[in-house]
Motif scaffolding. Structure first.
Motif, PDB file in Angstrom:
ATOM      1  N   GLN A  30       0.807  -1.212   0.000  1.00  0.00           N
ATOM      2  CA  GLN A  30       0.000   0.000   0.000  1.00  0.00           C
ATOM      3  C   GLN A  30       0.849   1.274   0.000  1.00  0.00           C
ATOM      4  N   SER A  31       2.036   1.202   0.589  1.00  0.00           N
ATOM      5  CA  SER A  31       2.894   2.390   0.628  1.00  0.00           C
ATOM      6  C   SER A  31       3.405   2.762  -0.756  1.00  0.00           C
ATOM      7  N   ALA A  32       3.365   1.818  -1.697  1.00  0.00           N
ATOM      8  CA  ALA A  32       3.891   2.071  -3.043  1.00  0.00           C
ATOM      9  C   ALA A  32       2.799   2.061  -4.101  1.00  0.00           C
ATOM     10  N   SER A  33       1.516   2.059  -3.686  1.00  0.00           N
ATOM     11  CA  SER A  33       0.423   1.930  -4.648  1.00  0.00           C
ATOM     12  C   SER A  33      -0.542   3.104  -4.540  1.00  0.00           C
ATOM     13  N   PRO A  34      -1.058   3.567  -5.678  1.00  0.00           N
ATOM     14  CA  PRO A  34      -2.068   4.630  -5.635  1.00  0.00           C
ATOM     15  C   PRO A  34      -3.457   4.118  -5.247  1.00  0.00           C
ATOM     16  N   ALA A  35      -3.668   2.816  -5.331  1.00  0.00           N
ATOM     17  CA  ALA A  35      -4.980   2.248  -4.983  1.00  0.00           C
ATOM     18  C   ALA A  35      -5.199   2.352  -3.481  1.00  0.00           C
ATOM     19  N   LYS A  36      -6.328   2.925  -3.081  1.00  0.00           N
ATOM     20  CA  LYS A  36      -6.602   3.144  -1.669  1.00  0.00           C
ATOM     21  C   LYS A  36      -8.007   2.652  -1.309  1.00  0.00           C
ATOM     22  N   ASN A  37      -8.216   2.454  -0.014  1.00  0.00           N
ATOM     23  CA  ASN A  37      -9.555   2.194   0.550  1.00  0.00           C
ATOM     24  C   ASN A  37     -10.276   1.024  -0.114  1.00  0.00           C
ATOM     25  N   LEU A  38      -9.562  -0.087  -0.279  1.00  0.00           N
ATOM     26  CA  LEU A  38     -10.164  -1.269  -0.897  1.00  0.00           C
ATOM     27  C   LEU A  38     -10.817  -2.196   0.126  1.00  0.00           C
ATOM     28  N   ARG A  39     -10.735  -1.841   1.396  1.00  0.00           N
ATOM     29  CA  ARG A  39     -11.379  -2.596   2.473  1.00  0.00           C
ATOM     30  C   ARG A  39     -10.911  -4.050   2.517  1.00  0.00           C
ATOM     31  N   HIS A  40      -9.616  -4.242   2.460  1.00  0.00           N
ATOM     32  CA  HIS A  40      -9.067  -5.582   2.593  1.00  0.00           C
ATOM     33  C   HIS A  40      -9.458  -6.150   3.961  1.00  0.00           C
ATOM     34  N   ARG A  41      -9.470  -7.474   4.038  1.00  0.00           N
ATOM     35  CA  ARG A  41     -10.035  -8.127   5.228  1.00  0.00           C
ATOM     36  C   ARG A  41      -9.146  -9.264   5.703  1.00  0.00           C
ATOM     37  N   LEU A  42      -9.095  -9.432   7.014  1.00  0.00           N
ATOM     38  CA  LEU A  42      -8.396 -10.552   7.634  1.00  0.00           C
ATOM     39  C   LEU A  42      -9.442 -11.572   8.083  1.00  0.00           C
ATOM     40  N   GLU A  43      -9.293 -12.809   7.631  1.00  0.00           N
ATOM     41  CA  GLU A  43     -10.283 -13.838   7.923  1.00  0.00           C
ATOM     42  C   GLU A  43      -9.849 -14.721   9.092  1.00  0.00           C
ATOM     43  N   HIS A  44     -10.726 -14.903  10.043  1.00  0.00           N
ATOM     44  CA  HIS A  44     -10.621 -15.824  11.174  1.00  0.00           C
ATOM     45  C   HIS A  44      -9.980 -15.204  12.412  1.00  0.00           C
ATOM     46  N   GLY A  45      -8.701 -14.810  12.340  1.00  0.00           N
ATOM     47  CA  GLY A  45      -8.063 -14.040  13.402  1.00  0.00           C
ATOM     48  C   GLY A  45      -8.070 -14.679  14.773  1.00  0.00           C
ATOM     49  N   LEU A  46      -7.839 -15.974  14.859  1.00  0.00           N
ATOM     50  CA  LEU A  46      -7.884 -16.643  16.158  1.00  0.00           C
ATOM     51  C   LEU A  46      -6.919 -15.993  17.156  1.00  0.00           C
ATOM     52  N   LEU A  47      -5.666 -15.824  16.763  1.00  0.00           N
ATOM     53  CA  LEU A  47      -4.666 -15.216  17.648  1.00  0.00           C
ATOM     54  C   LEU A  47      -4.225 -13.856  17.117  1.00  0.00           C
ATOM     55  N   LEU A  48      -5.169 -13.077  16.632  1.00  0.00           N
ATOM     56  CA  LEU A  48      -4.861 -11.720  16.200  1.00  0.00           C
ATOM     57  C   LEU A  48      -4.353 -10.919  17.401  1.00  0.00           C
ATOM     58  N   PRO A  49      -3.096 -10.463  17.387  1.00  0.00           N
ATOM     59  CA  PRO A  49      -2.553  -9.735  18.542  1.00  0.00           C
ATOM     60  C   PRO A  49      -3.187  -8.347  18.664  1.00  0.00           C
ATOM     61  N   PRO A  50      -3.737  -8.001  19.814  1.00  0.00           N
ATOM     62  CA  PRO A  50      -4.322  -6.663  19.973  1.00  0.00           C
ATOM     63  C   PRO A  50      -3.354  -5.530  19.668  1.00  0.00           C
ATOM     64  N   ASP A  51      -2.053  -5.764  19.858  1.00  0.00           N
ATOM     65  CA  ASP A  51      -1.111  -4.682  19.592  1.00  0.00           C
ATOM     66  C   ASP A  51      -0.899  -4.433  18.094  1.00  0.00           C
ATOM     67  N   LEU A  52      -1.523  -5.256  17.237  1.00  0.00           N
ATOM     68  CA  LEU A  52      -1.465  -5.013  15.797  1.00  0.00           C
ATOM     69  C   LEU A  52      -2.717  -4.300  15.284  1.00  0.00           C
ATOM     70  N   LEU A  53      -3.689  -4.083  16.150  1.00  0.00           N
ATOM     71  CA  LEU A  53      -4.955  -3.482  15.706  1.00  0.00           C
ATOM     72  C   LEU A  53      -4.764  -2.053  15.210  1.00  0.00           C
TER      73      LEU A  53
END
Length: 280
Positions: free
Chosen positions: A100-123
């Motif tokens: 994303q830092s190198a692309s003009p495409a923005k706000n595509l609403r990418h999604r993370l599926e499942h997230g069992l151990l999604l670390p809160p410090d990455l939110l």
């Protein structure tokens, strides 16, 4: 090209709106990619045949994953990524940040599926990148006890599926059943998210529980937003499709332990009744 270079196809009832990539696997096969090893329990070693001190692995090379994300992000596609483990999600977000830092495409609403151990410090990083999670809360209901006692241990299990932390961070999130592996029962998902109780009756990660209203939003308006359809579905408002159900009880007023017992009486699609529970 395997896919068209535009996502303008089909209609509101059937279309290709994005694509999905698997980055890691499942905690029940030892392929969820995690920072610290799985427990060396009897279930893991003898039952599931997982090697000692195993930490899982990716199912795609990091370079190949980055190239896939870049390709479809630059084409304007919404990308959802199967990511269960903390290490997996860390590497997934690193790839999206670079793309994303190198692309003009923005706000595509990418999604993370499942997230069992999604670390809160990455939110916070997810919020900055515009990536929102959809939680597989059935992990907790069906296998919470095994995750706590045999697969991850109580400390990591207590942090899994961080719904309330996601809400506090100000990120939209949804709940899903991961059908066909689990039954498509939205009210069962709601009860698990609100009570954090397993089918064995154990409460895990009470601090990550959400309110009934928050759960209903996750199943309706938040999910519609993740699909880029919030102007057409997700709530009952003028100008939207009249997709709705009639329930036999009010989810906001019943005992949270009884949410799973609520029954659908009628289903409407675009204002037309398509199903009716005629039998008691």
């Amino acid at each position: 090209e395997l896919f068209p270079k535009t996502v303008e196809n089909g209609d509101d009832f059937f279309r290709i709106s994005g694509m999905k990539i698997w980055y890691d696997g499942s905690p029940y096969t030892g392929s969820m990619y995690i920072n610290e090893p799985y427990l060396n329990s009897e279930l893991m070693r003898k039952g599931l045949k997982i090697p000692a001190d195993h930490r899982g692995q990716t199912v795609i090379r990091k370079e190949d994953f980055y190239n896939a994300v870049k390709k479809y992000h630059d084409l304007g596609w919404q990308v959802s990524v199967h990511s269960q483990g903390d290490r997996s999600t860390q590497e997934v977000l690193e790839a999206f940040d670079k793309v994303q830092s190198a692309s003009p495409a923005k706000n595509l609403r990418h999604r993370l599926e499942h997230g069992l151990l999604l670390p809160p410090d990455l939110l916070a990083k997810m919020k900055r990148l515009g990536i929102t999670p959809s939680f597989h809360v059935n992990h907790l209901y069906y296998y919470g006890k095994a995750l706590r006692d045999d697969i991850l241990g109580p400390e990591r299990a207590g942090k899994m599926l961080p719904l309330n932390s996601t809400r506090t961070e100000g990120l939209r999130y949804s709940l899903h059943a991961d059908a066909p592996m689990y039954p498509e029962e939205p009210l069962s998902l709601l009860q698990a998210a609100v009570t954090r109780k397993t089918r064995d009756g154990y409460i895990i990660g009470r601090h990550e529980a959400i309110s009934v209203m928050e759960g209903l939003k996750a199943l309706t308006t938040h999910a519609a937003w993740q699909l880029n359809m919030e102007k057409k579905i997700g709530s009952i408002e003028p100008g939207k499709y009249a997709d709705l159900i009639i329930l036999d009880r009010n989810p906001l007023k019943v005992d949270p332990e009884a949410l799973r017992e609520i029954r659908v009486l009628k289903t409407f699609v675009s204002g037309h009744e398509v199903w009716n529970r005629k039998a008691p």
